[in-house]
Design an enzyme around this catalytic site. Structure first.
Site, short mmCIF file in Angstrom:
data_model
loop_
_atom_site.label_atom_id
_atom_site.label_comp_id
_atom_site.label_asym_id
_atom_site.label_seq_id
_atom_site.Cartn_x
_atom_site.Cartn_y
_atom_site.Cartn_z
N ASP A 143 -6.78 -0.76 -2.85
CA ASP A 143 -5.84 0.08 -2.08
C ASP A 143 -4.77 0.70 -2.98
O ASP A 143 -4.20 1.75 -2.64
CB ASP A 143 -5.12 -0.74 -1.01
CG ASP A 143 -6.01 -1.68 -0.22
OD1 ASP A 143 -6.97 -2.22 -0.81
OD2 ASP A 143 -5.74 -1.89 0.96
N ASP A 202 1.98 -1.78 -2.11
CA ASP A 202 1.78 -0.81 -1.04
C ASP A 202 3.02 0.01 -0.75
O ASP A 202 3.07 0.73 0.26
CB ASP A 202 1.32 -1.51 0.24
CG ASP A 202 -0.15 -1.88 0.20
OD1 ASP A 202 -0.93 -1.14 -0.42
OD2 ASP A 202 -0.53 -2.92 0.80
#
Length: 380
Positions: free
Chosen positions: A161, A94
């Site tokens: 994601d 991330d």
């Protein structure tokens, strides 16, 4: 109530939000909000994956409003983000969520050389997570409360994601003329497409591989209702993420995949166009996730910009979602710090349920400024 009849109507919403956002910028300052508790943002000042969205929200607000306070708050927060780059034990797949809408965004706005170097360093860290056997970027790092089994599982885990993070690699490839970044990003996107997307174009949250051989194992969820359910925010990440991959690669299969995921998302939406936290949830299926709606709306705006077919359908669906968020979920009042109500961060762990969520606010504001001819920092 039909607030957003056309994109120019968003200017009224943005005008209403300006005062609240300035107040928040003063009050929250260099803290890093995650989700609201008792109407106030709780903070994660520990390098959590959401760390970038508060400074990014301020930078995005500066891009539209030109108020110096927004830029100052971004700059004040950036000192922590620079130090965070030395924490490879914290930063994971991330890292793009943290450094794309902050330093890469700042570089795009101002051409700042230091911001460019910081974004490139973040890209190197992301690229170094690539598993060449399985052709994927490893998701999470080890956590203190991991079981031995989960810690081993995570070594071969890929997560949907991640598609929102790999634009950092595509950009780095263009900046450095080094194809390695591009190859890693494209191969990872293909792995996500081949294994996380199911035959009906719903998505797994995560997929496990043997980290030594690269052999695929099975899909699993972390924040969804069940392993075989469709977590709505994950589906929204896929819509937006595959469109971003197409923007850099120009390979039509990625845009087509984005559109197929969008079709699935749209077909499962309820009357108010804001999804349940999981499309297949049996328990708690009345709990909404406004953040999933905001992400999907911004992704749909990119899809209709890039695609030739069904542009109007995706555009008006994006407007329909934004209209619902503005009329039923938006809070312009100062007694509730977030912009959007009724987000759902992590229902299985009881975190951020029916709350305002910082990334919901970010992508909601992003969709509004995109309708006013400004580009997302995630987009090429």
């Amino acid at each position: 109530m039909n607030i957003i009849k056309e994109k120019d109507s968003t200017k009224d919403i943005l005008t209403q939000l300006r005062g609240k956002m300035l107040q928040n910028s003063n009050k929250i300052s260099t803290n890093f909000p995650h989700f609201t508790e008792r109407n106030r943002y709780s903070y994660r000042n520990d390098g959590f994956w959401t760390t970038g969205f508060w400074p990014a929200l301020n930078l995005l607000a500066y891009q539209y409003y030109k108020d110096d306070l927004f830029l100052k708050t971004f700059q004040d927060c950036s000192n922590y983000l620079i130090k965070l780059l030395d924490r490879e034990d914290i930063l994971d797949h991330d890292i793009g969520f943290i450094y794309i809408p902050t330093f890469l965004g700042h570089y795009k706005l101002f051409g700042d050389a230091q911001s460019k170097e910081i974004a490139l360093k973040a890209a190197d860290m992301l690229k170094n997570r690539f598993n060449s056997k399985g052709k994927f970027i490893r998701a999470w790092n080890d956590w203190e409360d991991d079981t031995a089994e989960f810690r081993e599982e995570k070594k071969g885990k890929v997560i949907i994601d991640s598609l929102m993070n790999i634009p950092l690699l595509f950009w780095a490839s263009e900046q450095t003329k080094n194809d390695d970044y591009f190859i890693v990003a494209k191969e990872h996107a293909e792995t996500v497409m081949n294994y996380i997307v199911r035959e009906d174009f719903s998505t797994y949250h995560t997929f496990n591989f043997d980290h030594v051989t690269g052999t695929p194992k099975k899909g699993k969820t972390q924040q969804g209702y069940a392993d075989e359910s469709c977590w709505s925010r994950g589906q929204a990440w896929g819509i937006y993420g595959f469109a971003l991959v197409y923007q850099y690669t120009k390979e039509v299969k990625f845009l087509e995949m984005s559109m197929k995921l969008a079709d699935y998302f749209i077909e499962r939406l309820p009357e108010d166009s804001v999804p349940s936290w999981d499309f297949d949830a049996v328990e708690n299926n009345n709990i909404k996730d406004s953040s999933a709606a905001a992400i999907a709306a911004s992704g749909l705006l990119l899809v209709c910009e890039l695609g030739e077919s069904e542009k109007e359908r995706y555009y008006f669906k994006a407007l329909e979602i934004i209209n619902s968020l503005c009329s039923e979920y938006l809070s312009c009042e100062s007694d509730f710090e977030a912009l959007l109500r009724k987000g759902c961060s992590d229902l299985p762990r009881g975190a951020g349920i029916e709350s305002g969520i910082i990334y919901g606010d970010y992508f909601f504001l992003e969709s509004l400024v995109k309708l006013n001819n400004l580009k997302s920092f995630f987009e090429r």
